[in-house]
Motif scaffolding. Structure first.
Motif, PDB file in Angstrom:
ATOM      1  N   ALA A  50      51.150 -64.318  89.971  1.00  0.00           N
ATOM      2  CA  ALA A  50      50.838 -64.204  88.540  1.00  0.00           C
ATOM      3  C   ALA A  50      50.538 -65.563  87.922  1.00  0.00           C
ATOM      4  CB  ALA A  50      51.998 -63.534  87.805  1.00  0.00           C
TER       5      ALA A  50
ATOM      6  N   ARG B 283      61.769 -45.975  82.092  1.00  0.00           N
ATOM      7  CA  ARG B 283      60.957 -45.805  80.883  1.00  0.00           C
ATOM      8  C   ARG B 283      61.071 -44.376  80.354  1.00  0.00           C
ATOM      9  NH1 ARG B 283      56.943 -48.558  79.438  1.00  0.00           N
ATOM     10  NH2 ARG B 283      55.389 -46.952  79.682  1.00  0.00           N
TER      11      ARG B 283
ATOM     12  N   ALA C 156      59.421 -57.179  80.287  1.00  0.00           N
ATOM     13  CA  ALA C 156      58.067 -56.994  80.818  1.00  0.00           C
ATOM     14  C   ALA C 156      57.834 -55.527  81.183  1.00  0.00           C
ATOM     15  CB  ALA C 156      57.850 -57.889  82.037  1.00  0.00           C
TER      16      ALA C 156
ATOM     17  N   THR D 269      54.274 -61.567  76.807  1.00  0.00           N
ATOM     18  CA  THR D 269      54.683 -61.093  78.133  1.00  0.00           C
ATOM     19  C   THR D 269      53.848 -61.759  79.224  1.00  0.00           C
ATOM     20  OG1 THR D 269      55.278 -58.980  77.146  1.00  0.00           O
ATOM     21  CG2 THR D 269      55.090 -59.022  79.524  1.00  0.00           C
TER      22      THR D 269
ATOM     23  N   SER E 230      62.768 -59.316  82.961  1.00  0.00           N
ATOM     24  CA  SER E 230      62.000 -58.285  83.669  1.00  0.00           C
ATOM     25  C   SER E 230      62.006 -56.973  82.888  1.00  0.00           C
ATOM     26  CB  SER E 230      62.570 -58.049  85.066  1.00  0.00           C
ATOM     27  OG  SER E 230      62.658 -59.269  85.764  1.00  0.00           O
TER      28      SER E 230
ATOM     29  N   GLU F  75      49.256 -48.582  79.989  1.00  0.00           N
ATOM     30  CA  GLU F  75      49.949 -47.542  79.237  1.00  0.00           C
ATOM     31  C   GLU F  75      50.054 -47.999  77.787  1.00  0.00           C
ATOM     32  OE1 GLU F  75      53.589 -46.258  81.187  1.00  0.00           O
ATOM     33  OE2 GLU F  75      52.864 -47.195  83.006  1.00  0.00           O
TER      34      GLU F  75
ATOM     35  N   ARG G 197      58.674 -53.007  79.660  1.00  0.00           N
ATOM     36  CA  ARG G 197      58.314 -52.180  78.500  1.00  0.00           C
ATOM     37  C   ARG G 197      56.820 -51.883  78.480  1.00  0.00           C
ATOM     38  NH1 ARG G 197      60.479 -55.393  73.471  1.00  0.00           N
ATOM     39  NH2 ARG G 197      59.588 -57.085  74.684  1.00  0.00           N
ATOM     40  N   LEU G 198      56.027 -52.742  79.139  1.00  0.00           N
ATOM     41  CA  LEU G 198      54.576 -52.531  79.154  1.00  0.00           C
ATOM     42  C   LEU G 198      54.139 -51.657  80.323  1.00  0.00           C
ATOM     43  CD1 LEU G 198      53.331 -56.105  78.246  1.00  0.00           C
ATOM     44  CD2 LEU G 198      53.914 -54.221  76.763  1.00  0.00           C
ATOM     45  N   GLY G 199      55.095 -51.091  81.048  1.00  0.00           N
ATOM     46  CA  GLY G 199      54.743 -50.236  82.181  1.00  0.00           C
ATOM     47  C   GLY G 199      54.799 -51.016  83.478  1.00  0.00           C
ATOM     48  N   PRO G 200      55.059 -50.326  84.591  1.00  0.00           N
ATOM     49  CA  PRO G 200      55.239 -51.026  85.871  1.00  0.00           C
ATOM     50  C   PRO G 200      54.012 -51.809  86.323  1.00  0.00           C
ATOM     51  CG  PRO G 200      55.355 -48.628  86.150  1.00  0.00           C
ATOM     52  CD  PRO G 200      55.336 -48.896  84.669  1.00  0.00           C
ATOM     53  N   SER G 201      52.797 -51.271  86.082  1.00  0.00           N
ATOM     54  CA  SER G 201      51.647 -51.989  86.642  1.00  0.00           C
ATOM     55  C   SER G 201      51.396 -53.295  85.893  1.00  0.00           C
ATOM     56  CB  SER G 201      50.401 -51.096  86.672  1.00  0.00           C
ATOM     57  OG  SER G 201      50.182 -50.512  85.427  1.00  0.00           O
ATOM     58  N   VAL G 202      51.581 -53.286  84.573  1.00  0.00           N
ATOM     59  CA  VAL G 202      51.413 -54.534  83.827  1.00  0.00           C
ATOM     60  C   VAL G 202      52.532 -55.509  84.178  1.00  0.00           C
ATOM     61  CG1 VAL G 202      51.360 -55.583  81.536  1.00  0.00           C
ATOM     62  CG2 VAL G 202      50.175 -53.443  81.933  1.00  0.00           C
TER      63      VAL G 202
ATOM     64  N   PHE H 224      47.837 -56.444  95.237  1.00  0.00           N
ATOM     65  CA  PHE H 224      48.593 -55.222  94.970  1.00  0.00           C
ATOM     66  C   PHE H 224      48.238 -54.090  95.921  1.00  0.00           C
ATOM     67  CE2 PHE H 224      48.927 -56.681  90.335  1.00  0.00           C
ATOM     68  CZ  PHE H 224      49.974 -57.512  90.687  1.00  0.00           C
TER      69      PHE H 224
ATOM     70  N   ARG I 196      54.100 -55.842  86.928  1.00  0.00           N
ATOM     71  CA  ARG I 196      53.806 -56.454  88.214  1.00  0.00           C
ATOM     72  C   ARG I 196      52.708 -57.503  88.082  1.00  0.00           C
ATOM     73  NH1 ARG I 196      52.535 -53.042  93.549  1.00  0.00           N
ATOM     74  NH2 ARG I 196      50.842 -52.362  92.221  1.00  0.00           N
ATOM     75  N   ALA I 197      51.702 -57.187  87.250  1.00  0.00           N
ATOM     76  CA  ALA I 197      50.591 -58.126  87.100  1.00  0.00           C
ATOM     77  C   ALA I 197      51.047 -59.439  86.459  1.00  0.00           C
ATOM     78  CB  ALA I 197      49.471 -57.497  86.274  1.00  0.00           C
ATOM     79  N   VAL I 198      52.061 -59.399  85.581  1.00  0.00           N
ATOM     80  CA  VAL I 198      52.501 -60.651  84.962  1.00  0.00           C
ATOM     81  C   VAL I 198      53.557 -61.352  85.802  1.00  0.00           C
ATOM     82  CG1 VAL I 198      51.949 -59.888  82.630  1.00  0.00           C
ATOM     83  CG2 VAL I 198      54.274 -59.601  83.492  1.00  0.00           C
ATOM     84  N   GLY I 199      53.924 -60.774  86.961  1.00  0.00           N
ATOM     85  CA  GLY I 199      54.770 -61.514  87.888  1.00  0.00           C
ATOM     86  C   GLY I 199      56.134 -60.920  88.159  1.00  0.00           C
ATOM     87  N   VAL I 200      56.408 -59.698  87.691  1.00  0.00           N
ATOM     88  CA  VAL I 200      57.697 -59.072  87.991  1.00  0.00           C
ATOM     89  C   VAL I 200      57.681 -58.564  89.434  1.00  0.00           C
ATOM     90  CG1 VAL I 200      59.259 -57.169  87.432  1.00  0.00           C
ATOM     91  CG2 VAL I 200      58.070 -58.378  85.601  1.00  0.00           C
ATOM     92  N   GLU I 201      58.698 -58.961  90.216  1.00  0.00           N
ATOM     93  CA  GLU I 201      58.838 -58.407  91.573  1.00  0.00           C
ATOM     94  C   GLU I 201      59.372 -56.990  91.397  1.00  0.00           C
ATOM     95  OE1 GLU I 201      58.048 -60.094  94.258  1.00  0.00           O
ATOM     96  OE2 GLU I 201      58.054 -62.179  93.640  1.00  0.00           O
TER      97      GLU I 201
ATOM     98  N   ALA J 146      55.081 -61.962  93.840  1.00  0.00           N
ATOM     99  CA  ALA J 146      54.458 -61.506  92.590  1.00  0.00           C
ATOM    100  C   ALA J 146      54.467 -62.637  91.565  1.00  0.00           C
ATOM    101  CB  ALA J 146      55.193 -60.281  92.056  1.00  0.00           C
TER     102      ALA J 146
END
Lengths: 274, 323
Positions: free
Chosen positions: A73, B72, B203, A97, B200, A84, B205-210, A49, B212-217, A69
């Motif tokens: 993952a 959001r 996903a 998720t 996407s 958040e 809903r948990l905020g952009p950084s999460v 990142f 991205r961490a779970v694989g959203v481009e 990404a």
């Protein structure tokens, strides 16, 4: 996983240079060091990142920055420190998720297996019975455990966790570290940023001590947590003691300010007079 | 919910300015090739009009849902990206230059897309889009374009300013099959992009950084959502002018009824949007015939109080974004 000659920056400021670290499969590595030294940036760079200024970061033999990404993952789960608080979401929704990267990004379906794995992840952090609760109604410690469950549900072979024990009470901190310890075997490796040096000493296979803009030590805990090295990293004096034969380190306050006698009553008197 | 949407569409077909008994409407509906006065009114006036109302409602509700999810922010509506302001300014300029009425929807559509693209480029950060910058750029450019419209309104003759005002108030009067068919491809493309983005959105809903961490481009998803919302909004604006509040309120209602999971909340938004605008359009024709109340005006009269109720009743604000 290996980092070679990595140089990291935050904006125009260089944080760390010449970072060489390799984490073996099945290893639990703790990253420690003072505030702002670049621990979180290091994790984010490994996760792809944040781009390093120089050097290479490889995960399972491929450059982590070159992965999509989605591919990333599947291999890496990153628990950031900037979670958040989503509203109107059940814990189960949060945990499931973590399964996002297990199917194409446009696929609406959720398999029974996904739900089962998310449920199992919640059970491992002792939230197995709380699946229907609203995330926003949880305490900060419960939220932290829910984020860990999300990271576990990803079932990645590399777990990167930024302060996994923050907000956790003594019991859950030990539980979670024990869980991470047990996960780090076979092909799974765990890298965690920890602030409590003794958590690192008790649980990690190796400790990466960051300070002075570089890796000061990357060794077994009893070697890396050396009072002299720690003193250089943090700028305070450390003492090392053995508790039941295990080495532990503590920062020592030199000439701590004494609590002033009568301060409270003076203040109370002043308030009373008014 | 699907039944409610269907019922609203039927109400729209049975209600209208010309006196036509329910029986003859029903007969015409079931005998599309029979012709006759009733057949003409039903198939060339009412059915396309109701279909347009449905498309406008569904498109605006979907666009609102996408942008609220992407940014959001529960207070975002589809006009935030400047689509409506850009379209209105272009139409005002078009009217001032004496452009024929037939060209105006196309001019509005293109200008709406162009404005949204400009806003998106201004809001770019790295390869993605920054939520705050997007809102700032959208609000600023909207203000600029509104000034163009105001200038045109004060300068133009009565005929010209009436034409612009009709757009600003939002109306389906005089729209038919050709307008609908011209916008349908863009609506369909926007809807497909929206449906593909559902996992996407969940996903996110948990905020952009999460996410991205779970694989959203993240960057690609942002452009996809913005493009989908923009095409849907621009098509709706070309069809109906500026119909406010549907894109803001309907997604809230949908989330309140079925929860925030986009797999349910997005279809629910579409259906509620269809219901909402089809009923409002029927009411706009039926309340004081033969005149029509502008659709945008009517929706604001009904929509604003219901939004305030949702938001300001005790415990309303806390639950607004959630369930």
């Amino acid at each position: 996983m290996s980092l070679r000659g990595v140089c990291l920056a935050a904006g125009a400021r260089i944080l760390l240079s010449d970072v060489d670290l390799s984490v073996r499969a099945g290893e639990f590595v703790a990253v420690v060091g003072p505030n702002g030294v670049g621990k979180s940036t290091l994790l984010r760079s490994i996760a792809g990142f944040a781009r390093p200024l120089a050097g290479t970061i490889e995960i399972d033999g491929s450059d982590s920055g070159a992965l999509s990404a989605h591919e990333r993952a599947q291999r890496i789960s990153l628990l950031g420190s900037d979670g958040e608080v989503p509203a109107g979401l059940s814990l189960r929704e949060v945990a499931v998720t973590g399964r996002f990267a297990r199917r194409p990004w446009w696929d609406w379906t959720r398999s029974d297996e996904d739900l089962r794995i998310a449920g199992a992840a919640l059970e491992r952090v002792d939230l197995g019975t709380a699946g229907e609760r609203d995330f926003a109604s949880l305490s900060s410690g419960e939220r932290q455990r829910a984020w860990i469950a999300l990271a576990l549900a990803q079932e990645a072979s590399t777990l990167l966790l930024d302060e996994p024990t923050s907000h956790l009470d003594a019991r859950y901190a030990l539980d979670i570290l024990g869980l991470l310890r047990s996960l780090a075997r076979g092909s799974t490796s765990v890298v965690a940023v920890l602030h409590d040096l003794n958590e690192a000493a008790a649980f990690a296979d190796r400790v990466a001590l960051l300070g002075e803009g570089r890796v000061l030590a990357y060794e077994r805990p009893e070697r890396a947590l050396d009072p002299e090295l720690l003193g250089r990293a943090y700028g305070v004096t450390f003492v090392r003691v053995a508790i039941e034969g295990e080495p532990r380190v503590f920062a020592r306050a030199i000439n701590p300010p004494r609590r002033q006698e009568g301060t409270l009553s003076d203040w109370q008197r002043a308030r009373h007079d008014r | 919910m699907a039944l409610a949407a269907l019922a609203a569409l039927l109400v729209g077909v049975f209600v209208g300015g010309s006196p036509l008994g329910p029986k003859s409407v029903a007969w015409s509906l079931t005998h599309p090739h029979a012709g006759g006065d009733a057949g003409t009114i039903v198939w060339l006036l009412r059915v396309p009009r109701v279909a347009i109302a449905a498309v406008v409602g569904g498109a605006l509700a979907t666009a609102g849902f996408l942008l609220q999810g992407m940014l959001r922010n529960p207070l975002v509506d589809p006009f935030l990206t400047g689509v409506s302001a850009g379209a209105a300014a272009a139409i005002a300029i078009g009217v001032a230059l004496g452009l024929g009425a037939a060209f105006l929807p196309a001019v509005g559509f293109v200008a709406g897309l162009g404005t949204a693209l400009l806003v998106a480029l201004l809001a770019r950060r790295g390869s993605g889009i920054d939520a705050e910058r997007l809102i700032l750029a959208g609000v600023s450019l909207s203000a600029l374009f509104s000034a163009f419209v105001a200038l045109a309104l004060t300068r133009l003759s009565h005929n010209g300013s009436d034409e612009i005002l009709a757009w600003l108030a939002g109306s389906l009067a005089g729209r038919g099959w050709s307008e609908l068919l011209a916008t349908l491809p863009y609506v369909a493309a926007g809807l497909v992009a929206a449906l593909l983005a559902v996992p996407s959105l969940n996903a996110l809903r948990l905020g952009p950084s999460v996410a991205r961490a779970v694989g959203v481009e993240l960057a690609r998803t942002q452009w996809q959502l913005l493009a989908a919302a923009t095409f849907l909004t621009a098509a709706a604006v070309a069809l109906s002018g500026i119909v406010g509040f549907v894109g803001l309120i309907v997604p809230h209602l949908a989330r309140r009824i079925v929860g925030s999971d986009a797999r349910y909340a997005l279809p629910a938004s579409v259906l509620l949007g269809v219901t909402f605008v089809a009923l409002a359009d029927a009411a706009s024709r039926a309340l004081i015939p033969p005149q029509e109340i502008p659709l945008g005006v009517l929706l604001a009269f009904v929509g604003v109080p219901s939004f305030l109720y949702l938001y300001l009743r005790p415990s309303g604000a806390a639950r607004l974004w959630g369930t």
